[in-house]
Design a protein around this motif. Structure first.
Motif, PDB file in Angstrom:
ATOM      1  N   UNK A 376       0.841  -1.187   0.000  1.00 40.53           N
ATOM      2  CA  UNK A 376       0.000   0.000   0.000  1.00 40.53           C
ATOM      3  C   UNK A 376       0.881   1.243   0.000  1.00 40.53           C
ATOM      4  N   UNK A 377       0.433   2.273  -0.682  1.00 41.66           N
ATOM      5  CA  UNK A 377       1.137   3.557  -0.742  1.00 41.66           C
ATOM      6  C   UNK A 377       0.172   4.660  -0.334  1.00 41.66           C
ATOM      7  N   UNK A 378       0.690   5.800   0.110  1.00 42.30           N
ATOM      8  CA  UNK A 378      -0.198   6.893   0.532  1.00 42.30           C
ATOM      9  C   UNK A 378      -1.125   7.322  -0.595  1.00 42.30           C
ATOM     10  N   UNK A 379      -2.392   7.496  -0.255  1.00 39.88           N
ATOM     11  CA  UNK A 379      -3.367   8.055  -1.195  1.00 39.88           C
ATOM     12  C   UNK A 379      -3.847   9.371  -0.603  1.00 39.88           C
ATOM     13  N   UNK A 380      -3.533  10.440  -1.285  1.00 41.78           N
ATOM     14  CA  UNK A 380      -3.866  11.762  -0.763  1.00 41.78           C
ATOM     15  C   UNK A 380      -4.568  12.584  -1.839  1.00 41.78           C
ATOM     16  N   UNK A 381      -5.351  13.535  -1.380  1.00 40.75           N
ATOM     17  CA  UNK A 381      -5.958  14.509  -2.278  1.00 40.75           C
ATOM     18  C   UNK A 381      -5.015  15.696  -2.345  1.00 40.75           C
ATOM     19  N   UNK A 382      -4.411  15.923  -3.511  1.00 42.45           N
ATOM     20  CA  UNK A 382      -3.436  17.004  -3.651  1.00 42.45           C
ATOM     21  C   UNK A 382      -4.079  18.344  -3.345  1.00 42.45           C
ATOM     22  N   UNK A 383      -3.322  19.211  -2.692  1.00 41.30           N
ATOM     23  CA  UNK A 383      -3.828  20.550  -2.400  1.00 41.30           C
ATOM     24  C   UNK A 383      -3.984  21.337  -3.696  1.00 41.30           C
ATOM     25  N   UNK A 384      -4.803  22.368  -3.651  1.00 44.07           N
ATOM     26  CA  UNK A 384      -5.000  23.212  -4.833  1.00 44.07           C
ATOM     27  C   UNK A 384      -3.686  23.888  -5.210  1.00 44.07           C
ATOM     28  N   UNK A 385      -2.895  24.252  -4.192  1.00 49.79           N
ATOM     29  CA  UNK A 385      -1.592  24.872  -4.463  1.00 49.79           C
ATOM     30  C   UNK A 385      -0.693  23.943  -5.263  1.00 49.79           C
TER      31      UNK A 385
END
Length: 419
Positions: A376-385
């Motif tokens: 498993x690897x990190x799943x993140x919602x990228x910031x708008x920046x």
């Protein structure tokens, strides 16, 4: 044949803090005939996902490459399930679904690369040169071999399409241009890189010379402007993909550089070395932005282990926020772009290579034993920046950003100088 073992481990079982550590989702092990010497030529030197994430390629040793439809059949088995095996003869269920394929390359396989999905003009040109091959989608797998040959396979059918000759020694790595133009770069122990045009029946269009040692790795920037090559030297070479000339040498490592990768926006380059360091570079200016040092978690037992943290592989995550590294200290590390120390560790033995699933969430690693492990690897919602930076840097060089009439802090953020 191979067997697939599914393991579902909790972080507590591994002795790590919760939520951070990668979980071992699955492990593929080759099932070889008894006449093979299991210890000879069994290494998994390369693993790869197709750009759309529908196929996984595994160089499982003894001249064999497995092409496996993704996702794996048992990928979503509940957590309580500890282990299961199946024979490769059981193809993916479902009428018309893709089936697992075995490619017998006849030589030890060192490098693997999937082509992007070609543009319509490329498909037409390919069909003209290969009228006997159905023009389905033209997804291609290139395999780099021990005798210097490169074999080109059609993924959907498993047909051998082309045999590329020119290298005089092992083809260690391969990379297609992400644009879909079917330009292939190969890196070899003959100390050269070669450029091939598969639209012209595999014509060799350029030879890049200058390395004094074996070339271990090659990586093309996502914007197709640059090529990075790493050899058994302390420096790496940056080449122009437009003129096929040397742009600059990047110097900073204290030992052989063995792996390299560009960020998804082409704004960063990472290189991994036997000196236990990853260096993050600005490929446009040649500036060193960060050193990521691989410190052993446990002290060595004696002085013979001084190189136990030598690096084998480094790769960017598809959104560009994380790195994965494999080292000889039996650890897979995951690094966040903004931090100087790893955010996660996973125990693995004899690791050689790693790559992220193109849509994130999974890392595949290959070992000296011919095994493949999925973590498993990190799943993140990228910031708008970050999304804005990624979009801008995909077409603006560092110099173009610095020339913009914007505040200094914004320039620092866009050029990754805020670490």
């Amino acid at each position: 044949m191979f067997t697939q073992l599914l393991h579902f481990w909790t972080p507590a079982l591994l002795g790590f803090p919760p939520l951070l550590e990668p979980l071992l989702l699955a492990e593929l092990k080759p099932g070889r005939p008894h006449q093979f010497d299991w210890k000879s030529s069994c290494e998994t030197w390369s693993v790869a996902f197709s750009p759309d994430g529908s196929w996984f390629a595994w160089s499982q040793g003894h001249c064999i490459v497995k092409l496996i439809p993704w996702p794996l059949e048992e990928q979503f088995i509940p957590k309580g399930f500890e282990a299961k095996s199946r024979s490769s003869k059981n193809d993916t269920k479902g009428r018309g679904s893709p089936k697992e394929k075995t490619l017998d390359c006849g030589q030890i396989v060192w490098g693997l690369a999937f082509s992007p999905w070609p543009s319509p003009p490329s498909r037409k040109l390919w069909a003209r040169h290969h009228p006997q091959v159905p023009d389905i989608s033209c997804l291609i797998l290139a395999t780099g071999l021990n005798d210097g040959q490169i074999k080109i396979w059609e993924v959907q059918t498993g047909l051998l399409l082309l045999n590329l000759s020119g290298h005089q020694d092992v083809v260690r790595d391969l990379s297609f241009t992400p644009s879909g133009s079917l330009i292939l770069v190969s890196a070899s122990r003959d100390k050269t890189l070669r450029i091939w045009d598969l639209n012209k029946h595999g014509k060799q269009i350029q030879v890049l010379s200058g390395h004094l040692q074996w070339v271990y790795c090659c990586s093309i920037s996502p914007d197709c402007s640059m090529l990075c090559s790493a050899a058994g030297e302390k420096s790496v070479f940056l080449w122009s993909m437009r003129s096929y000339t040397l742009i600059r040498k990047l110097e900073g490592h204290q030992s052989s550089v063995v792996s390299c990768d560009f960020s998804p926006d082409s704004a960063l380059l990472v290189t991994a070395s036997y000196d236990t360091n990853v260096i993050m570079w600005d490929p446009y200016t040649g500036e060193r932005l960060r050193f990521l040092h691989h410190t052993q978690l446990d002290p060595p037992m004696d002085d013979s282990d001084v190189h136990i943290s030598s690096l084998r592989s480094v790769c960017f995550s598809p959104e560009g926020l994380y790195l994965a590294t494999v080292a000889d200290d039996r650890l897979l590390r995951i690094w966040a772009l903004e931090l100087k120390t790893p955010i996660a560790f996973a125990p693995m033995t004899n690791g050689l290579c790693c790559t992220f699933f193109p849509h994130g969430g999974v890392i595949a690693t290959g070992t000296r034993d011919g095994h493949v492990q999925f973590w498993t690897a990190p799943r993140v919602l990228s910031s708008l920046k970050h999304l804005c930076r990624k979009a801008l840097r995909s077409f603006l060089t560092t110099y173009q950003v610095l020339a913009l009439p914007i505040p200094k802090k914004m320039k620092e953020f866009l050029t990754y100088r805020t670490f």
